[in-house]
Write a protein that holds these residues in place. Structure first.
Motif, PDB file in Angstrom:
ATOM      1  N   LYS A  87       0.506   3.357   0.075  1.00 41.93           N
ATOM      2  CA  LYS A  87       1.739   3.132   0.462  1.00 41.93           C
ATOM      3  C   LYS A  87       2.283   4.101   1.454  1.00 41.93           C
ATOM      4  N   LEU A  88       1.581   5.423   1.659  1.00 44.08           N
ATOM      5  CA  LEU A  88       2.144   6.471   2.383  1.00 44.08           C
ATOM      6  C   LEU A  88       1.366   6.307   3.726  1.00 44.08           C
ATOM      7  N   ILE A  89       0.149   5.661   3.747  1.00 42.54           N
ATOM      8  CA  ILE A  89      -0.549   5.419   5.075  1.00 42.54           C
ATOM      9  C   ILE A  89      -0.621   4.252   5.559  1.00 42.54           C
ATOM     10  N   GLY A  90       0.303   3.164   5.267  1.00 43.66           N
ATOM     11  CA  GLY A  90       0.242   1.846   5.756  1.00 43.66           C
ATOM     12  C   GLY A  90      -1.095   1.085   5.123  1.00 43.66           C
ATOM     13  N   GLY A  91      -1.560   1.260   3.952  1.00 43.70           N
ATOM     14  CA  GLY A  91      -2.576   0.527   3.537  1.00 43.70           C
ATOM     15  C   GLY A  91      -1.951  -0.316   2.381  1.00 43.70           C
ATOM     16  N   ASN A  92      -3.106  -1.322   1.981  1.00 46.63           N
ATOM     17  CA  ASN A  92      -2.609  -2.234   0.786  1.00 46.63           C
ATOM     18  C   ASN A  92      -3.437  -1.873  -0.594  1.00 46.63           C
ATOM     19  N   ASP A  93      -2.865  -2.415  -1.550  1.00 45.33           N
ATOM     20  CA  ASP A  93      -3.410  -2.097  -2.586  1.00 45.33           C
ATOM     21  C   ASP A  93      -5.225  -2.414  -2.570  1.00 45.33           C
ATOM     22  N   GLY A 227      -1.035  -1.502  10.465  1.00 44.66           N
ATOM     23  CA  GLY A 227      -0.573  -1.902  11.581  1.00 44.66           C
ATOM     24  C   GLY A 227      -1.194  -1.544  13.035  1.00 44.66           C
ATOM     25  N   ALA A 228      -2.030  -0.267  13.124  1.00 50.05           N
ATOM     26  CA  ALA A 228      -2.764   0.150  13.881  1.00 50.05           C
ATOM     27  C   ALA A 228      -3.966  -0.626  14.202  1.00 50.05           C
ATOM     28  N   ASN A 229      -4.320  -1.500  13.010  1.00 51.45           N
ATOM     29  CA  ASN A 229      -5.733  -2.106  13.142  1.00 51.45           C
ATOM     30  C   ASN A 229      -6.925  -1.314  13.031  1.00 51.45           C
ATOM     31  N   ALA A 230      -6.750   0.084  12.252  1.00 57.79           N
ATOM     32  CA  ALA A 230      -7.659   1.005  12.114  1.00 57.79           C
ATOM     33  C   ALA A 230      -8.824   0.603  11.105  1.00 57.79           C
ATOM     34  N   ASP A 231     -10.018   1.055  11.489  1.00 58.84           N
ATOM     35  CA  ASP A 231     -11.217   0.643  10.473  1.00 58.84           C
ATOM     36  C   ASP A 231     -11.238   1.540   9.370  1.00 58.84           C
ATOM     37  N   TYR A 232     -11.318   3.053   9.411  1.00 54.71           N
ATOM     38  CA  TYR A 232     -11.422   3.795   8.159  1.00 54.71           C
ATOM     39  C   TYR A 232     -10.363   5.037   8.356  1.00 54.71           C
TER      40      TYR A 232
END
Length: 428
Positions: A87-93, A227-232
């Motif tokens: 939740k702090l880094i823009g990730g999903n469960d 949101g940034a469409n990052a990979d890892y």
């Protein structure tokens, strides 16, 4: 807060009185007489963390014994904490686990990215990183490259590391040979911050995958990986997330890569059925495939206390205060410590800096030692860099005033100019 006029302590006390984050200071155990400007290296103890560790040791371990893997939820702790941290880094469960160290998680992420490129674009054999990246990020990339070259020696397949710097920009370095870009969102030494969305887009446009190191970003600046469409992404929990010394790190993998995620550290905790004790490895079909071996439960349990505090604070408010604290620190150093040779190396543009401020000085190490003895704790990084973490959850504006006053005293009186302060400790 405006820093364009001459500042005084009274005006900063007034700013503290209206600070929406002021109450968070009470959620940390901080020594009396200390201004702690090193939360970017090791966060302080959150209230409740010691009691949490005692619960694990004195109850769950002492009485529950091995049953606590089930009854106390030990087995699910890496994924449960991962969902919280996400939740702090823009990730999903289901995209993050808390596990291992940042270095090991970076190895996993790079190995996975290289494997995908081996399958999709086998002529891409360059790992691109930054010359000024945190050293372990470069070392891990070198290790993977050396390993791949050794096992492919007979075929002539060659992987290499490419370092961007003042002479080679990211834009020029990105070409059709680059497999993976590995960057720290916030630079550990200078506090300079990349534009995550723009850099990720540039990497993808060139055909590369990207790995972000969030060690100096998570909990300090707004991060939106999806949101940034990052990979890892990887990062630690003992800095701005206040998880405790050496607390386990985290790894985030975009859900689009999870079915293809592979890394050679195929330990039993990442097995699809770890307690079937099968002879060969089958990866779990979910976020658990990022794990390796048995987890350090006592250390991991304390992380939850720091995450709870971070989640209770609005990150945009944290960011706004962080920028104000840094602007104040820079302005006061210029006003009150001019003429003593301090050179700012942190970008002043808000969009280009994280949550610490750094200055260079030929006697940087000795100055930091003298400050520490006066109760102002920062830290030192080569070459000649005094580094000050400005953590909004427990620092006030008057703390910054008082810290700079002590810095001025140390510089004016040359308190740093004694042999004891030049003697290097093992950890600087």
């Amino acid at each position: 807060m405006s820093t364009s006029t001459q500042l005084d302590r009274a005006s900063l006390q007034a700013a503290d009185a209206t600070d929406p984050l002021a109450s968070f200071r009470d959620r940390f155990s901080l020594p009396e007489g200390v201004i702690y400007l090193d939360g970017n290296s090791l966060g302080p103890l959150p209230i409740g963390a010691a009691e949490r560790a005692a619960e694990v040791i004195n109850n769950q371990w002492a009485h529950g014994l091995i049953r606590s893997w089930n009854t106390a939820g030990w087995f699910d702790l890496p994924t449960r904490l991962g969902d919280t941290l996400s939740k702090l880094i823009g990730g999903n469960d289901g995209e993050t686990v808390v596990t291992d160290t940042t270095s090991l998680n970076l190895f996993k992420a790079l190995a996975s990215a290289v494997r995908i490129q081996q399958q999709d674009a086998p002529t891409r054999r360059v790992i691109l990183t930054e010359r000024d990246n945190f050293p372990t990020d470069i070392y891990i990339a070198e290790g993977i490259s050396d390993f791949l070259n050794s096992v492919n020696a007979e075929t002539g397949t060659h992987y290499e590391i490419r370092l961007i710097d003042e002479d080679l920009s990211l834009e020029r370095a990105l070409d059709d040979s680059v497999a993976v870009v590995s960057l720290s969102h916030v630079n550990y030494r200078t506090g300079a911050m990349w534009d995550m969305e723009a850099v990720t887009a540039a990497a993808h446009k060139s055909g590369a995958l990207i790995v972000w190191d969030l060690a100096h970003a998570a909990g300090a600046v707004p991060v939106d990986l999806n949101g940034a469409n990052a990979d890892y992404a990887v990062g630690c929990t003992y800095k701005y997330l206040n998880g405790g010394p050496g607390s386990p790190a985290f790894i985030w993998v975009n859900s689009r890569h999870q079915g293809r995620f592979w890394q050679p550290l195929t330990g039993w905790w990442s097995h699809a059925s770890p307690f079937e004790m099968e002879e060969s490895y089958t990866a779990a079909n979910d976020v658990r495939r990022f794990l390796c071996g048995t987890q350090p439960i006592t250390s991991m349990a304390m992380i939850e206390c720091g995450l709870d505090v971070a989640l209770d604070a609005d990150i945009e408010t944290v960011r706004a205060k962080s920028l104000s604290l840094a602007d104040l620190f820079i302005a006061l150093v210029r006003q009150r410590c001019g003429g003593f040779g301090l050179e700012l190396v942190t970008p002043e543009n808000h969009a280009e800096r994280g949550s610490h401020v750094s200055f260079r000085h030929p006697e940087g190490y000795a100055i930091i030692q003298a400050l520490t003895d006066r109760g102002v704790i920062g830290d030192y990084r080569e070459p000649e860099v005094l580094r000050f973490g400005l953590t909004p959850l427990y620092l006030s504006f008057t703390d910054i005033w008082d810290a700079v006053e002590i810095l001025r005293d140390v510089l004016e009186a040359r308190d740093w100019d004694v042999p004891a302060y030049r003697t290097r400790h093992a950890v600087t």
